[in-house]
Design a protein around this motif. Structure first.
Motif, PDB file in Angstrom:
ATOM      1  N   ASP A 160     100.557  -2.628  50.001  1.00  0.00           N
ATOM      2  CA  ASP A 160     100.148  -4.279  50.402  1.00  0.00           C
ATOM      3  C   ASP A 160     101.229  -5.184  49.819  1.00  0.00           C
ATOM      4  OD1 ASP A 160      97.857  -3.833  50.776  1.00  0.00           O
ATOM      5  OD2 ASP A 160      96.785  -4.219  48.732  1.00  0.00           O
ATOM      6  N   ARG A 161     102.209  -4.217  48.516  1.00  0.00           N
ATOM      7  CA  ARG A 161     103.437  -4.960  48.249  1.00  0.00           C
ATOM      8  C   ARG A 161     104.394  -5.035  49.089  1.00  0.00           C
ATOM      9  NH1 ARG A 161     105.730  -3.542  42.590  1.00  0.00           N
ATOM     10  NH2 ARG A 161     107.630  -5.495  43.562  1.00  0.00           N
ATOM     11  N   LEU A 162     104.511  -4.149  49.943  1.00  0.00           N
ATOM     12  CA  LEU A 162     105.881  -3.809  50.765  1.00  0.00           C
ATOM     13  C   LEU A 162     105.578  -4.883  52.238  1.00  0.00           C
ATOM     14  CD1 LEU A 162     106.160   0.338  51.705  1.00  0.00           C
ATOM     15  CD2 LEU A 162     107.830  -1.896  50.251  1.00  0.00           C
ATOM     16  N   ALA A 163     104.203  -5.111  52.564  1.00  0.00           N
ATOM     17  CA  ALA A 163     103.884  -5.485  53.408  1.00  0.00           C
ATOM     18  C   ALA A 163     103.821  -7.111  53.866  1.00  0.00           C
ATOM     19  CB  ALA A 163     102.856  -5.863  54.108  1.00  0.00           C
ATOM     20  N   ALA A 164     103.477  -7.751  52.019  1.00  0.00           N
ATOM     21  CA  ALA A 164     102.972  -9.063  52.009  1.00  0.00           C
ATOM     22  C   ALA A 164     104.448  -9.880  50.919  1.00  0.00           C
ATOM     23  CB  ALA A 164     101.835  -9.525  51.193  1.00  0.00           C
ATOM     24  N   GLU A 165     105.131  -9.196  49.726  1.00  0.00           N
ATOM     25  CA  GLU A 165     106.087  -9.741  48.995  1.00  0.00           C
ATOM     26  C   GLU A 165     107.845  -9.858  50.493  1.00  0.00           C
ATOM     27  OE1 GLU A 165     107.054  -7.794  46.292  1.00  0.00           O
ATOM     28  OE2 GLU A 165     105.018  -7.878  45.236  1.00  0.00           O
ATOM     29  N   GLU A 166     108.429 -10.250  49.779  1.00  0.00           N
ATOM     30  CA  GLU A 166     109.774 -10.663  50.263  1.00  0.00           C
ATOM     31  C   GLU A 166     110.361  -9.441  52.325  1.00  0.00           C
ATOM     32  OE1 GLU A 166     113.417  -8.781  47.633  1.00  0.00           O
ATOM     33  OE2 GLU A 166     110.801  -9.491  46.458  1.00  0.00           O
ATOM     34  N   LEU A 167     109.486  -8.447  51.067  1.00  0.00           N
ATOM     35  CA  LEU A 167     110.226  -7.949  52.727  1.00  0.00           C
ATOM     36  C   LEU A 167     109.499  -7.679  53.825  1.00  0.00           C
ATOM     37  CD1 LEU A 167     110.037  -4.496  50.054  1.00  0.00           C
ATOM     38  CD2 LEU A 167     111.756  -5.389  51.524  1.00  0.00           C
ATOM     39  N   GLY A 168     108.218  -7.737  53.557  1.00  0.00           N
ATOM     40  CA  GLY A 168     107.045  -7.761  55.214  1.00  0.00           C
ATOM     41  C   GLY A 168     107.906  -6.797  55.565  1.00  0.00           C
ATOM     42  N   GLU A 169     107.417  -5.694  55.607  1.00  0.00           N
ATOM     43  CA  GLU A 169     108.122  -4.116  55.741  1.00  0.00           C
ATOM     44  C   GLU A 169     106.851  -3.914  56.145  1.00  0.00           C
ATOM     45  OE1 GLU A 169     109.557  -1.930  57.916  1.00  0.00           O
ATOM     46  OE2 GLU A 169     111.223  -3.643  56.900  1.00  0.00           O
ATOM     47  N   LEU A 170     106.616  -3.605  57.410  1.00  0.00           N
ATOM     48  CA  LEU A 170     105.499  -2.571  57.626  1.00  0.00           C
ATOM     49  C   LEU A 170     105.820  -1.583  58.403  1.00  0.00           C
ATOM     50  CD1 LEU A 170     103.578  -5.901  59.581  1.00  0.00           C
ATOM     51  CD2 LEU A 170     103.301  -4.591  57.354  1.00  0.00           C
ATOM     52  N   GLY A 171     107.208  -1.400  58.728  1.00  0.00           N
ATOM     53  CA  GLY A 171     107.511   0.050  59.272  1.00  0.00           C
ATOM     54  C   GLY A 171     107.499   0.890  58.005  1.00  0.00           C
ATOM     55  N   VAL A 172     107.228   1.312  56.690  1.00  0.00           N
ATOM     56  CA  VAL A 172     107.409   2.190  55.928  1.00  0.00           C
ATOM     57  C   VAL A 172     105.514   2.154  55.725  1.00  0.00           C
ATOM     58  CG1 VAL A 172     108.351   2.482  53.806  1.00  0.00           C
ATOM     59  CG2 VAL A 172     109.157   1.223  54.836  1.00  0.00           C
ATOM     60  N   ARG A 173     106.009   4.147  55.355  1.00  0.00           N
ATOM     61  CA  ARG A 173     104.819   4.304  55.184  1.00  0.00           C
ATOM     62  C   ARG A 173     104.441   5.198  54.025  1.00  0.00           C
ATOM     63  NH1 ARG A 173     100.955   6.327  60.140  1.00  0.00           N
ATOM     64  NH2 ARG A 173     100.594   7.857  57.865  1.00  0.00           N
ATOM     65  N   ALA A 174     103.558   4.876  53.478  1.00  0.00           N
ATOM     66  CA  ALA A 174     103.288   5.010  52.266  1.00  0.00           C
ATOM     67  C   ALA A 174     101.882   6.631  52.385  1.00  0.00           C
ATOM     68  CB  ALA A 174     103.268   4.736  51.103  1.00  0.00           C
ATOM     69  N   GLU A 175     102.088   8.013  51.669  1.00  0.00           N
ATOM     70  CA  GLU A 175     101.110   8.476  51.990  1.00  0.00           C
ATOM     71  C   GLU A 175     100.861  10.091  50.769  1.00  0.00           C
ATOM     72  OE1 GLU A 175     101.946  10.954  55.797  1.00  0.00           O
ATOM     73  OE2 GLU A 175     100.930   9.705  55.626  1.00  0.00           O
ATOM     74  N   VAL A 176     100.029  10.286  50.342  1.00  0.00           N
ATOM     75  CA  VAL A 176      99.328  11.081  49.349  1.00  0.00           C
ATOM     76  C   VAL A 176      99.295  12.354  49.871  1.00  0.00           C
ATOM     77  CG1 VAL A 176      98.868  11.970  47.492  1.00  0.00           C
ATOM     78  CG2 VAL A 176      98.565  10.222  47.981  1.00  0.00           C
ATOM     79  N   ARG A 177     100.642  13.494  50.251  1.00  0.00           N
ATOM     80  CA  ARG A 177     100.333  14.928  50.371  1.00  0.00           C
ATOM     81  C   ARG A 177     100.906  16.123  49.204  1.00  0.00           C
ATOM     82  NH1 ARG A 177     104.925  13.905  55.195  1.00  0.00           N
ATOM     83  NH2 ARG A 177     103.844  12.407  56.357  1.00  0.00           N
ATOM     84  N   ALA A 178     100.367  16.403  48.806  1.00  0.00           N
ATOM     85  CA  ALA A 178     100.050  18.464  48.618  1.00  0.00           C
ATOM     86  C   ALA A 178     100.119  17.578  47.182  1.00  0.00           C
ATOM     87  CB  ALA A 178     101.131  18.537  49.008  1.00  0.00           C
ATOM     88  N   GLY A 179     100.345  16.383  46.918  1.00  0.00           N
ATOM     89  CA  GLY A 179     100.349  16.372  44.915  1.00  0.00           C
ATOM     90  C   GLY A 179     101.690  15.456  44.850  1.00  0.00           C
ATOM     91  N   ALA A 180     101.672  15.022  46.087  1.00  0.00           N
ATOM     92  CA  ALA A 180     103.038  13.346  45.673  1.00  0.00           C
ATOM     93  C   ALA A 180     103.312  12.855  46.692  1.00  0.00           C
ATOM     94  CB  ALA A 180     104.216  14.850  46.386  1.00  0.00           C
ATOM     95  N   VAL A 181     103.572  12.013  46.521  1.00  0.00           N
ATOM     96  CA  VAL A 181     103.505  10.777  47.522  1.00  0.00           C
ATOM     97  C   VAL A 181     105.014  11.279  48.145  1.00  0.00           C
ATOM     98  CG1 VAL A 181     103.834   7.618  47.765  1.00  0.00           C
ATOM     99  CG2 VAL A 181     102.459   8.893  45.298  1.00  0.00           C
ATOM    100  N   VAL A 182     104.368  10.563  49.847  1.00  0.00           N
ATOM    101  CA  VAL A 182     105.463  10.504  50.328  1.00  0.00           C
ATOM    102  C   VAL A 182     105.906   9.028  51.390  1.00  0.00           C
ATOM    103  CG1 VAL A 182     106.708  11.207  52.170  1.00  0.00           C
ATOM    104  CG2 VAL A 182     104.753  13.500  50.899  1.00  0.00           C
ATOM    105  N   VAL A 183     107.289   8.915  51.339  1.00  0.00           N
ATOM    106  CA  VAL A 183     107.156   7.584  51.499  1.00  0.00           C
ATOM    107  C   VAL A 183     108.388   7.469  52.615  1.00  0.00           C
ATOM    108  CG1 VAL A 183     108.248   4.989  50.698  1.00  0.00           C
ATOM    109  CG2 VAL A 183     106.598   5.913  49.775  1.00  0.00           C
ATOM    110  N   THR A 184     108.301   7.349  53.998  1.00  0.00           N
ATOM    111  CA  THR A 184     108.950   7.016  55.479  1.00  0.00           C
ATOM    112  C   THR A 184     109.003   5.994  56.448  1.00  0.00           C
ATOM    113  OG1 THR A 184     106.889   8.023  56.526  1.00  0.00           O
ATOM    114  CG2 THR A 184     108.242  10.070  54.953  1.00  0.00           C
ATOM    115  N   GLY A 185     110.038   5.781  56.648  1.00  0.00           N
ATOM    116  CA  GLY A 185     110.354   5.030  58.134  1.00  0.00           C
ATOM    117  C   GLY A 185     111.431   4.945  57.589  1.00  0.00           C
ATOM    118  N   THR A 186     111.209   3.558  58.785  1.00  0.00           N
ATOM    119  CA  THR A 186     112.719   3.068  58.755  1.00  0.00           C
ATOM    120  C   THR A 186     113.383   1.467  59.069  1.00  0.00           C
ATOM    121  OG1 THR A 186     113.171   4.536  61.094  1.00  0.00           O
ATOM    122  CG2 THR A 186     114.364   2.323  61.321  1.00  0.00           C
ATOM    123  N   VAL A 187     113.976   1.116  58.107  1.00  0.00           N
ATOM    124  CA  VAL A 187     114.052  -0.678  58.162  1.00  0.00           C
ATOM    125  C   VAL A 187     115.401  -1.051  58.660  1.00  0.00           C
ATOM    126  CG1 VAL A 187     113.150  -0.297  55.211  1.00  0.00           C
ATOM    127  CG2 VAL A 187     115.367   0.248  55.598  1.00  0.00           C
TER     128      VAL A 187
END
Length: 90
Positions: free
Chosen positions: A22-49
């Protein structure tokens, strides 16, 4: 880049990841090209900016929202420079 810290028992990781999205999409960034998901007990954040500054802001936001969790990031800056040579086609 990756970092980890002590685990927090009882915390809802999915809720924290959703709040990060929500913060990535709504705040100053408006960044929708970044994904965050839980995998194997860790959070993985990927994307292109679009810029290094945007990447730094994304990583700062991730650190703020997911402090104390194991996080792995792979956020890259898009190459926006014009080509310096013609593309060779077969």
């Amino acid at each position: 880049m990756s970092w980890s810290a002590s685990e927090h028992s009882g915390e809802n990781v999915e809720y924290r990841v959703a709040h990060l999205r929500d913060r990535l999409a709504a705040e100053e960034l408006g960044e929708l090209g970044v994904r965050a998901e839980v995998r194997a007990g860790a959070v993985v954040v990927t994307g292109t900016v679009p810029s290094a500054q945007c990447r730094d802001t994304v990583l700062r936001t991730v650190r703020e929202e997911l402090a104390g969790l194991a996080v792995h990031t792979d956020v890259v800056v898009a190459e926006t420079a014009t080509p310096d040579h013609a593309e060779e086609l077969p």
